[in-house]
Design a protein around this motif. Structure first.
Motif, PDB file in Angstrom:
ATOM      1  N   GLN A 180      43.956  57.822  29.579  1.00 35.25           N
ATOM      2  CA  GLN A 180      44.645  57.289  30.143  1.00 35.25           C
ATOM      3  C   GLN A 180      44.538  56.782  31.620  1.00 35.25           C
ATOM      4  O   GLN A 180      43.881  58.160  32.693  1.00 35.25           O
ATOM      5  CB  GLN A 180      45.867  58.027  29.913  1.00 35.25           C
TER       6      GLN A 180
ATOM      7  N   SER B  80      45.653  52.107  31.177  1.00 35.26           N
ATOM      8  CA  SER B  80      45.216  52.126  29.675  1.00 35.26           C
ATOM      9  C   SER B  80      45.113  53.174  29.088  1.00 35.26           C
ATOM     10  O   SER B  80      45.400  54.270  30.211  1.00 35.26           O
ATOM     11  CB  SER B  80      43.362  51.992  30.928  1.00 35.26           C
TER      12      SER B  80
ATOM     13  N   THR C 151      49.224  45.535  28.980  1.00 34.34           N
ATOM     14  CA  THR C 151      48.608  46.760  29.360  1.00 34.34           C
ATOM     15  C   THR C 151      49.371  46.629  31.077  1.00 34.34           C
ATOM     16  O   THR C 151      49.142  47.184  31.632  1.00 34.34           O
ATOM     17  CB  THR C 151      47.841  47.155  29.085  1.00 34.34           C
TER      18      THR C 151
END
Lengths: 111, 114
Positions: free
Chosen positions: B2, B26, B72
């Motif tokens: 992440q 991410s 995202t």
């Protein structure tokens, strides 16, 4: 209602000295963490613990040791201080709901 | 693994104007998302969090954020800022399942101009 208590608030060390940053929480949280905060780098995880007797390394563990003998306390030890360890250190605790509670921070300068 | 990207390191805004602080993350799995605020010489405190459910999350001090899975993103907004909102704001992400390490962005300094 103390929450997370860090001591000391400020510290100046000479290169090569050792010291322990103290962290205590009174919320009976299982999870505790140590972060360092440096300009332009956000908070980086040093070590964390998921319960008494259990610790693990974070992103930047070199030069630091931790132990967790009780639920309440999670001290961070600097073994041999270096100028690169000049930073602001935060201790945090959380329950399983992922909301972390932070201490006020320890501002450490290594000369 | 992440990661979190805060696109603006500093955001100046006039008092009573709206503000948006941007955050992109991410991760390959589902995530939990947070915004924290740090006032000068203080620790961080939670503004708001997204765990599941409604994508619009309301927090303390009039802040809100919207989770956008396709982009995202988890941008923080306030319709009218006050001088007291001057602080540094951190976006953070944690991957789901048990205790997971929280990854923080580098922070955005919000400066409210009188």
């Amino acid at each position: 209602n103390a929450g997370v208590t860090q001591t000391p608030k400020f510290q100046v060390l000479k290169t090569g000295q050792s010291m322990t940053l103290q962290c205590a929480q009174d919320m009976n949280h299982e999870y505790m963490s140590w972060y360092r905060q440096d300009p332009g780098m956000g908070l980086r995880l040093i070590h964390y613990s998921v319960g008494a007797g259990i610790t693990d390394q974070g992103e930047v563990p070199n030069g630091y040791n931790v132990s967790r003998s009780t639920t309440e306390d999670f001290p961070l030890r600097l073994l041999s201080a270096a100028p690169s360890q000049t930073s602001v250190y935060f201790c945090a605790s959380s329950s399983g709901r992922f909301e972390a509670f932070f201490g006020q921070g320890t501002r450490l300068t290594v000369v | 693994a992440q990661s979190v990207t805060q696109l603006d390191s500093q955001v100046p805004v006039f008092e009573e104007a709206p503000v948006e602080l941007r955050c992109n993350y991410s991760s390959s799995v589902s995530v939990y998302l947070f915004w924290y605020v740090q006032y000068p010489n203080q620790g961080l405190q939670l503004l708001l969090k997204y765990l599941s459910g409604s994508t619009l999350v309301k927090g303390i001090n009039g802040f809100e954020a919207e989770f956008n899975k396709s982009q995202t993103s988890f941008h923080l907004r306030k319709p009218s800022v006050h001088i007291s909102d001057t602080a540094e704001y951190f976006c953070a992400v944690s991957e789901g399942g048990g205790y997971q390490k929280v990854t923080f962005g580098i922070g955005t300094k919000l400066q409210v101009i009188p």
